[in-house]
Scaffold this motif. Structure first.
Motif, mmCIF file in Angstrom:
data_model
loop_
_atom_site.group_PDB
_atom_site.id
_atom_site.type_symbol
_atom_site.label_atom_id
_atom_site.label_comp_id
_atom_site.label_asym_id
_atom_site.label_seq_id
_atom_site.Cartn_x
_atom_site.Cartn_y
_atom_site.Cartn_z
ATOM 1 N N TYR A 1 7.571 -29.397 -15.890
ATOM 2 C CA TYR A 1 7.720 -27.764 -15.795
ATOM 3 C C TYR A 1 7.289 -27.244 -14.694
ATOM 4 C CZ TYR A 1 9.442 -28.575 -20.860
ATOM 5 O OH TYR A 1 9.883 -29.145 -21.825
ATOM 6 N N VAL B 1 11.607 -20.476 -21.673
ATOM 7 C CA VAL B 1 11.690 -21.605 -21.038
ATOM 8 C C VAL B 1 13.177 -21.500 -20.581
ATOM 9 C CG1 VAL B 1 11.881 -24.149 -21.453
ATOM 10 C CG2 VAL B 1 10.512 -22.853 -22.867
ATOM 11 N N HIS C 1 15.985 -23.988 -18.194
ATOM 12 C CA HIS C 1 16.338 -25.175 -17.440
ATOM 13 C C HIS C 1 17.559 -25.039 -16.346
ATOM 14 C CE1 HIS C 1 14.454 -26.833 -21.216
ATOM 15 N NE2 HIS C 1 15.021 -25.739 -21.844
ATOM 16 N N TYR D 1 14.748 -29.105 -12.665
ATOM 17 C CA TYR D 1 13.406 -28.794 -13.084
ATOM 18 C C TYR D 1 13.742 -27.612 -14.248
ATOM 19 C CZ TYR D 1 13.597 -24.758 -10.172
ATOM 20 O OH TYR D 1 14.231 -23.464 -9.722
ATOM 21 N N SER D 2 12.799 -27.558 -15.007
ATOM 22 C CA SER D 2 12.517 -26.598 -15.958
ATOM 23 C C SER D 2 11.464 -25.704 -15.659
ATOM 24 C CB SER D 2 12.445 -27.115 -17.452
ATOM 25 O OG SER D 2 13.653 -28.024 -17.845
ATOM 26 N N SER D 3 11.513 -24.436 -16.112
ATOM 27 C CA SER D 3 10.432 -23.596 -15.902
ATOM 28 C C SER D 3 9.813 -23.121 -17.094
ATOM 29 C CB SER D 3 10.726 -22.541 -15.076
ATOM 30 O OG SER D 3 11.017 -22.575 -13.897
ATOM 31 N N LEU D 4 8.670 -22.765 -17.236
ATOM 32 C CA LEU D 4 7.870 -21.963 -18.418
ATOM 33 C C LEU D 4 7.314 -20.764 -17.929
ATOM 34 C CD1 LEU D 4 5.786 -24.929 -19.725
ATOM 35 C CD2 LEU D 4 7.883 -24.345 -20.431
#
Length: 67
Positions: A4, A47, A49, A53-56
């Motif tokens: 993340y 969160v 997606h 990539y994924s972001s927090l």
């Protein structure tokens, strides 16, 4: 492993260390707590997606005492 990128609610709260990426053993969910290497404790607010990539998105956080 789940990778993340980290974003903080306020730009001034971003860390200067390479903490902008984190790898977790299980998928992160809103409401989870994460402790970063500087000892700060953050709650995952959101969160997102994307294809690669994924972001927090994290709250401001609370610094934990170093023992």
């Amino acid at each position: 492993m789940f990778s993340y990128t980290l974003s903080f609610r306020e730009e001034s709260d971003k860390l200067t260390a390479p903490e902008h990426e984190i790898v977790l053993q299980s998928p992160a969910q809103a409401g989870d707590f994460i402790i970063l290497s500087d000892g700060s404790r953050h709650q995952v607010m959101l969160v997102t997606h994307r294809a690669h990539y994924s972001s927090l998105y994290l709250d401001k956080g609370v610094r934990m005492p170093q023992s």
